[in-house]
Design an enzyme around this catalytic site. Structure first.
Site, PDB file in Angstrom:
ATOM      1  N   GLU A 294      25.938  -7.539   2.531  1.00 22.24           N
ATOM      2  CA  GLU A 294      25.050  -6.955   1.537  1.00 22.24           C
ATOM      3  C   GLU A 294      25.149  -5.428   1.478  1.00 22.24           C
ATOM      4  O   GLU A 294      24.195  -4.717   1.800  1.00 22.24           O
ATOM      5  CB  GLU A 294      23.605  -7.357   1.837  1.00 22.24           C
ATOM      6  N   PRO A 295      26.283  -4.881   1.064  1.00 17.88           N
ATOM      7  CA  PRO A 295      26.372  -3.425   0.914  1.00 17.88           C
ATOM      8  C   PRO A 295      25.546  -2.943  -0.273  1.00 17.88           C
ATOM      9  O   PRO A 295      25.466  -3.609  -1.302  1.00 17.88           O
ATOM     10  CB  PRO A 295      27.869  -3.180   0.678  1.00 17.88           C
ATOM     11  N   GLY A 296      24.913  -1.826  -0.133  1.00 18.29           N
ATOM     12  CA  GLY A 296      24.164  -1.212  -1.237  1.00 18.29           C
ATOM     13  C   GLY A 296      24.496   0.250  -1.326  1.00 18.29           C
ATOM     14  O   GLY A 296      25.213   0.707  -2.215  1.00 18.29           O
ATOM     15  N   ARG A 297      24.008   1.007  -0.337  1.00 20.67           N
ATOM     16  CA  ARG A 297      24.288   2.435  -0.256  1.00 20.67           C
ATOM     17  C   ARG A 297      25.788   2.727  -0.361  1.00 20.67           C
ATOM     18  O   ARG A 297      26.217   3.644  -1.070  1.00 20.67           O
ATOM     19  CB  ARG A 297      23.759   2.966   1.087  1.00 20.67           C
ATOM     20  N   ARG A 334      14.070  11.735   0.501  1.00 17.09           N
ATOM     21  CA  ARG A 334      14.653  11.386   1.797  1.00 17.09           C
ATOM     22  C   ARG A 334      14.615  12.525   2.831  1.00 17.09           C
ATOM     23  O   ARG A 334      14.339  12.279   4.014  1.00 17.09           O
ATOM     24  CB  ARG A 334      16.075  10.861   1.611  1.00 17.09           C
ATOM     25  N   TYR A 338      12.579  11.426   6.321  1.00 22.01           N
ATOM     26  CA  TYR A 338      13.192  11.287   7.651  1.00 22.01           C
ATOM     27  C   TYR A 338      14.355  12.239   7.881  1.00 22.01           C
ATOM     28  O   TYR A 338      15.326  11.910   8.549  1.00 22.01           O
ATOM     29  CB  TYR A 338      13.624   9.836   7.925  1.00 22.01           C
ATOM     30  N   CYS A 365       4.057  20.980  -4.614  1.00 21.68           N
ATOM     31  CA  CYS A 365       3.034  21.634  -3.796  1.00 21.68           C
ATOM     32  C   CYS A 365       2.973  21.002  -2.413  1.00 21.68           C
ATOM     33  O   CYS A 365       1.979  20.375  -2.018  1.00 21.68           O
ATOM     34  CB  CYS A 365       1.679  21.562  -4.495  1.00 21.68           C
ATOM     35  N   GLU A 366       4.052  21.119  -1.704  1.00 18.22           N
ATOM     36  CA  GLU A 366       4.208  20.661  -0.324  1.00 18.22           C
ATOM     37  C   GLU A 366       5.246  21.570   0.317  1.00 18.22           C
ATOM     38  O   GLU A 366       5.840  22.420  -0.342  1.00 18.22           O
ATOM     39  CB  GLU A 366       4.720  19.208  -0.283  1.00 18.22           C
ATOM     40  N   TYR A 393      19.200   5.501  -3.151  1.00 18.82           N
ATOM     41  CA  TYR A 393      17.884   5.839  -2.604  1.00 18.82           C
ATOM     42  C   TYR A 393      17.346   7.189  -3.072  1.00 18.82           C
ATOM     43  O   TYR A 393      16.422   7.722  -2.460  1.00 18.82           O
ATOM     44  CB  TYR A 393      17.896   5.767  -1.065  1.00 18.82           C
TER      45      TYR A 393
END
Length: 434
Positions: A294-297, A334, A338, A365-366, A393
């Site tokens: 199941e490759p995605g990225r 992302r 993380y 505003c972060e 993603y």
């Protein structure tokens, strides 16, 4: 120092302008605005073909490559992947709906998730979804009940956790014991779950699924997973007399976010997984089940870049240099989630030597930081910043934080752009408000 040549589809022309997929990205930014996601169709197709070829060549049974749609599920991308003969891995009924609309065969759609509600399972059965991956005893009971009421028998895989800790960020490790996903092999819990599943009249046990994490740069965890999986298959055959008909070993294949990274090739991944599986099945004298990956990225991430316009530049002598861009955590959460790292170039001066290091900040505003201490030629207001490997993603995890509209997506086919997702308007932001 960034090495643009390490990224597929990337080149720099004689004027120092960055090209991607055969297109001048500065002109793309001028035509479609920024922030802008840009995808290259050729790279998507090439990656689909490569996974089918390499795994098919190294496994003596049937291989099905299934695209993890959570990576990027725009209809245009899904249609390209379906056209290449892949199946679809869905983590929600929304992703199932998109896969069906895009033309995937229902029997090649796999439905995952640690908590599928009754209406989710009803939707899956109503639409004849090929496999439902059950994640718990409660879910097995619920699905058996739903299937009985529907007068059907659901083809299922059991998700197991092999207790293997892939060497990747702890937030994307999914095969260790301490995870919300699946039933542990340790202590015999997964084996007991297989026995219980076989006793449920409206569940058709096909085999099992395990996915150990994402962005994995070492093949050892994959080989260990295959070893555990074959041992489990042998135990099922010996003690229950059942031959596992399907084994789904997930995905997690790493992509390039740093031009100094040494990546595992698709050939190496196929050898470690399909080659090891072939060898161990022969050694155990077991029949060859269908192998699903199941490759995605790894299909869409290298096929995408993001373009931003550079805004104010703030230099604090002896402290830090700041550059603001017209996007940030709403189009790429992302780094904030993380600490994900990317590489970037100033697209309109891509050949210029890098000078000082800059902190690239979004406009939310972060403490919205896209890059910390990235070397660049002195940025100027109006420059175009191109960020590599953003096909996975980024759009799929985007939001409307601070009520920023989501960017558009442009697909390149032989250098020619077409809009595949429109930029959201201000009215779009409030269309569902009452």
């Amino acid at each position: 120092m960034i090495k643009p040549e390490k990224y597929p589809g990337v080149s720099i022309n004689k004027k120092g302008i960055l090209h991607f997929g055969g297109a001048d990205v500065v002109r793309l930014a001028e035509k479609f605005g920024t922030p802008l996601y840009v995808m290259d169709e050729r790279i998507v197709r090439d990656n689909c073909k490569a996974f089918r070829k390499e795994f098919g060549a190294r496994y003596e049974g049937k291989v099905l490559v299934v695209y993890a749609t959570k990576a990027l599920s725009s209809l245009a991308v899904l249609r390209i992947v379906a056209d290449e003969g892949l199946g679809a891995d869905a983590s929600s009924v929304g992703e199932i709906h998109g896969a069906l609309r895009a033309g995937f065969a229902a029997d090649k759609i796999y439905f995952h998730g640690n908590f599928k509600k009754r209406e989710d399972l009803e939707y899956a059965l109503k639409n004849h979804i090929g496999r439902i991956v059950i994640d718990s005893r409660e879910e097995a009971e619920l699905l058996n009940s739903v299937a009985r009421r529907a007068g059907k028998k659901a083809a299922v895989l059991l998700r197991i956790t092999p207790g293997i800790e892939a060497h990747t960020h702890h937030m994307i490790q999914t095969g260790k014991i301490d995870t919300k996903f699946g039933v542990p092999l340790a202590g015999g819990e997964a084996f007991h779950m297989v026995k219980e599943t076989l006793q449920k009249p409206h569940l058709n046990f096909m085999g099992f699924h395990c996915h150990i994490g994402s962005q994995i740069l070492d093949m050892k965890p994959y080989r260990l997973t295959v070893e555990h999986a074959v041992e489990f298959m042998a135990k099922i055959k010996k003690q229950l007399g059942i031959a596992v008909r399907e084994i789904n070993l997930g995905g997690g294949f790493a992509v390039r976010y740093n031009s100094r990274q040494r990546l595992i090739t698709k050939q190496q991944a196929a050898t470690a997984i399909a080659g090891t599986l072939t060898s161990l099945l022969k050694k155990q004298g077991l029949p060859f089940p269908q192998l699903v990956i199941e490759p995605g990225r790894s299909i869409v991430a290298p096929a995408g870049i993001t373009l931003y316009a550079v805004g104010p530049v703030k230099e604090i002598p002896g402290v830090r240099n700041y550059v603001s861009v017209d996007g940030g955590m709403s189009d790429n959460p992302r780094p904030a989630l993380y600490g994900a790292e990317y590489e970037a170039l100033i697209a309109n001066r891509a050949a210029a030597p890098a000078g000082r290091k800059y902190r690239i900040c979004g406009r939310h505003c972060e403490n919205d930081i896209l890059f910390d201490n990235i070397p660049l030629p002195a940025p100027r207001y109006g420059d175009i910043l191109a960020v590599f490997t953003t096909g996975a993603y980024n759009y799929s995890m985007s939001s409307n934080y601070n009520r920023f509209p989501r960017p558009a997506i442009v697909m390149l086919s032989k250098g020619k752009p077409r809009l595949i997702v429109e930029r959201e308007t201000l009215d779009d932001l409030y269309d569902k408000d009452i």
